[in-house]
Motif scaffolding. Structure first.
Motif, PDB file in Angstrom:
ATOM      1  N   GLY A  27      91.784 -12.979 121.927  1.00 37.47           N
ATOM      2  CA  GLY A  27      91.449 -13.544 120.635  1.00 37.47           C
ATOM      3  C   GLY A  27      90.516 -14.715 120.821  1.00 37.47           C
ATOM      4  O   GLY A  27      90.620 -15.446 121.814  1.00 37.47           O
ATOM      5  N   ASN A  28      89.593 -14.874 119.896  1.00 39.11           N
ATOM      6  CA  ASN A  28      88.662 -15.995 119.936  1.00 39.11           C
ATOM      7  C   ASN A  28      88.758 -16.758 118.631  1.00 39.11           C
ATOM      8  O   ASN A  28      88.520 -16.193 117.563  1.00 39.11           O
ATOM      9  CB  ASN A  28      87.229 -15.510 120.147  1.00 39.11           C
ATOM     10  N   LEU A  29      89.126 -18.022 118.723  1.00 37.98           N
ATOM     11  CA  LEU A  29      89.204 -18.911 117.577  1.00 37.98           C
ATOM     12  C   LEU A  29      88.038 -19.877 117.700  1.00 37.98           C
ATOM     13  O   LEU A  29      88.046 -20.778 118.541  1.00 37.98           O
ATOM     14  CB  LEU A  29      90.548 -19.642 117.563  1.00 37.98           C
ATOM     15  N   ASN A  30      87.005 -19.648 116.877  1.00 37.37           N
ATOM     16  CA  ASN A  30      85.758 -20.408 116.974  1.00 37.37           C
ATOM     17  C   ASN A  30      85.631 -21.381 115.806  1.00 37.37           C
ATOM     18  O   ASN A  30      85.658 -20.963 114.647  1.00 37.37           O
ATOM     19  CB  ASN A  30      84.562 -19.454 116.973  1.00 37.37           C
ATOM     20  N   PHE A  31      85.486 -22.652 116.124  1.00 38.64           N
ATOM     21  CA  PHE A  31      85.289 -23.694 115.123  1.00 38.64           C
ATOM     22  C   PHE A  31      83.784 -23.888 114.994  1.00 38.64           C
ATOM     23  O   PHE A  31      83.147 -24.463 115.864  1.00 38.64           O
ATOM     24  CB  PHE A  31      86.008 -24.980 115.540  1.00 38.64           C
ATOM     25  N   ILE A  32      83.215 -23.373 113.892  1.00 41.85           N
ATOM     26  CA  ILE A  32      81.759 -23.307 113.749  1.00 41.85           C
ATOM     27  C   ILE A  32      81.232 -24.213 112.638  1.00 41.85           C
ATOM     28  O   ILE A  32      80.041 -24.169 112.322  1.00 41.85           O
ATOM     29  CB  ILE A  32      81.292 -21.863 113.506  1.00 41.85           C
ATOM     30  N   GLY A  33      82.101 -25.035 112.051  1.00 35.15           N
ATOM     31  CA  GLY A  33      81.669 -25.913 110.968  1.00 35.15           C
ATOM     32  C   GLY A  33      80.818 -27.063 111.474  1.00 35.15           C
ATOM     33  O   GLY A  33      80.692 -27.298 112.677  1.00 35.15           O
ATOM     34  N   SER A  34      80.211 -27.777 110.547  1.00 34.29           N
ATOM     35  CA  SER A  34      79.479 -28.984 110.919  1.00 34.29           C
ATOM     36  C   SER A  34      80.350 -30.176 110.563  1.00 34.29           C
ATOM     37  O   SER A  34      81.034 -30.170 109.548  1.00 34.29           O
ATOM     38  CB  SER A  34      78.138 -29.057 110.192  1.00 34.29           C
ATOM     39  N   GLY A  35      80.388 -31.174 111.412  1.00 31.24           N
ATOM     40  CA  GLY A  35      81.237 -32.336 111.175  1.00 31.24           C
ATOM     41  C   GLY A  35      82.624 -32.140 111.749  1.00 31.24           C
ATOM     42  O   GLY A  35      82.828 -31.384 112.689  1.00 31.24           O
ATOM     43  N   SER A  83      92.970  -3.321 124.246  1.00 31.79           N
ATOM     44  CA  SER A  83      91.897  -3.945 125.024  1.00 31.79           C
ATOM     45  C   SER A  83      90.815  -4.567 124.143  1.00 31.79           C
ATOM     46  O   SER A  83      89.789  -5.004 124.651  1.00 31.79           O
ATOM     47  CB  SER A  83      91.263  -2.899 125.942  1.00 31.79           C
ATOM     48  N   GLY A  84      91.030  -4.646 122.860  1.00 27.07           N
ATOM     49  CA  GLY A  84      90.015  -5.136 121.932  1.00 27.07           C
ATOM     50  C   GLY A  84      89.884  -6.642 121.885  1.00 27.07           C
ATOM     51  O   GLY A  84      90.541  -7.385 122.616  1.00 27.07           O
ATOM     52  N   THR A  85      89.016  -7.089 120.964  1.00 28.44           N
ATOM     53  CA  THR A  85      88.756  -8.511 120.764  1.00 28.44           C
ATOM     54  C   THR A  85      88.817  -8.832 119.279  1.00 28.44           C
ATOM     55  O   THR A  85      88.134  -8.192 118.473  1.00 28.44           O
ATOM     56  CB  THR A  85      87.366  -8.900 121.303  1.00 28.44           C
ATOM     57  N   GLY A  86      89.617  -9.818 118.940  1.00 28.15           N
ATOM     58  CA  GLY A  86      89.679 -10.327 117.577  1.00 28.15           C
ATOM     59  C   GLY A  86      89.027 -11.694 117.541  1.00 28.15           C
ATOM     60  O   GLY A  86      89.263 -12.535 118.413  1.00 28.15           O
ATOM     61  N   ILE A  87      88.179 -11.911 116.531  1.00 33.61           N
ATOM     62  CA  ILE A  87      87.412 -13.153 116.439  1.00 33.61           C
ATOM     63  C   ILE A  87      87.634 -13.777 115.072  1.00 33.61           C
ATOM     64  O   ILE A  87      87.462 -13.110 114.051  1.00 33.61           O
ATOM     65  CB  ILE A  87      85.904 -12.875 116.638  1.00 33.61           C
ATOM     66  N   LEU A  88      88.007 -15.064 115.060  1.00 36.34           N
ATOM     67  CA  LEU A  88      88.115 -15.826 113.824  1.00 36.34           C
ATOM     68  C   LEU A  88      87.111 -16.963 113.893  1.00 36.34           C
ATOM     69  O   LEU A  88      87.249 -17.883 114.696  1.00 36.34           O
ATOM     70  CB  LEU A  88      89.532 -16.367 113.636  1.00 36.34           C
ATOM     71  N   ASN A  89      86.052 -16.866 113.074  1.00 35.26           N
ATOM     72  CA  ASN A  89      85.043 -17.914 112.970  1.00 35.26           C
ATOM     73  C   ASN A  89      85.397 -18.764 111.764  1.00 35.26           C
ATOM     74  O   ASN A  89      85.411 -18.272 110.633  1.00 35.26           O
ATOM     75  CB  ASN A  89      83.643 -17.305 112.799  1.00 35.26           C
ATOM     76  N   LEU A  90      85.670 -20.032 112.018  1.00 35.03           N
ATOM     77  CA  LEU A  90      86.219 -20.911 110.992  1.00 35.03           C
ATOM     78  C   LEU A  90      85.282 -22.087 110.738  1.00 35.03           C
ATOM     79  O   LEU A  90      84.980 -22.860 111.644  1.00 35.03           O
ATOM     80  CB  LEU A  90      87.594 -21.406 111.453  1.00 35.03           C
ATOM     81  N   SER A  91      84.844 -22.223 109.483  1.00 30.28           N
ATOM     82  CA  SER A  91      83.973 -23.342 109.115  1.00 30.28           C
ATOM     83  C   SER A  91      84.761 -24.560 108.659  1.00 30.28           C
ATOM     84  O   SER A  91      84.249 -25.676 108.695  1.00 30.28           O
ATOM     85  CB  SER A  91      83.001 -22.924 107.999  1.00 30.28           C
TER      86      SER A  91
END
Length: 181
Positions: A134-142, A108-116
């Protein structure tokens, strides 16, 4: 599957961290249930038939100062969590090659990948295998580029931060589940 647990004691690595072998049906686990974090100054690479797990329950964060490379044939090459919350923050890019899967949540957990940086997903599956997500987050600029033909399975949420553009170019990927905007 047997594992080798570091019990949350590995707090920092100045340069690259390469895991090139963990033994047959074995994995290296950063912590089983102790909250914590590990900072890697360079790249994190999981190679050959190696497997890395972050945490089973509770919360764990891995900060990668370079790139994340998963090029392992282990059935589950990278496992975020079962019932906790596990986060990997990547300053550089993420490359997923070879047949092994990346499992964001086995319970029941959450895995997070914050990618610049960008993502190259050419083989294998990004998945969760139970009721978690799962959360795939695109957090870069540009512009952040997605390339490859990898598979996404079950609940993997995409998020693109303000100030970032996700460029799929001519890439395509297989989806097993629901696509929502």
């Amino acid at each position: 599957t047997a594992s080798i647990s570091l019990l949350g004691e590995l707090s920092s690595i100045a340069n690259d961290f390469t895991i090139s072998g963990t033994g047959v049906n074995r994995s290296l686990v950063l912590s089983t249930s102790t909250n914590g974090s590990t900072t890697i100054g360079g790249n994190l690479s999981i190679l050959n038939a190696a497997a890395l797990g972050l945490i089973q329950s509770n919360s764990y964060i891995v900060n990668v100062g370079g790139n994340l490379l998963v090029n392992s044939s282990a059935a589950t090459s990278l496992f975020f969590t079962a019932t906790g919350t596990a986060t990997i923050n990547v300053t550089g890019s993420f490359s997923k090659m070879n047949t092994g899967s990346v499992n964001f949540a086995g319970g029941s957990g959450t895995g997070i990948l914050n990618l610049s940086g960008s993502i190259s997903h050419t083989q294998g599956t990004l998945t969760e295998t139970s009721s978690g997500n799962g959360n795939l987050n695109f957090i870069g600029s540009g512009v952040q580029v997605f390339s490859g033909i990898g598979t996404f399975s079950n609940t993997i949420n995409f998020s693109v931060s303000a100030g970032s553009t996700l460029d799929f170019g001519t890439s395509f990927f297989a989806v097993s589940g629901t696509v929502a905007s």
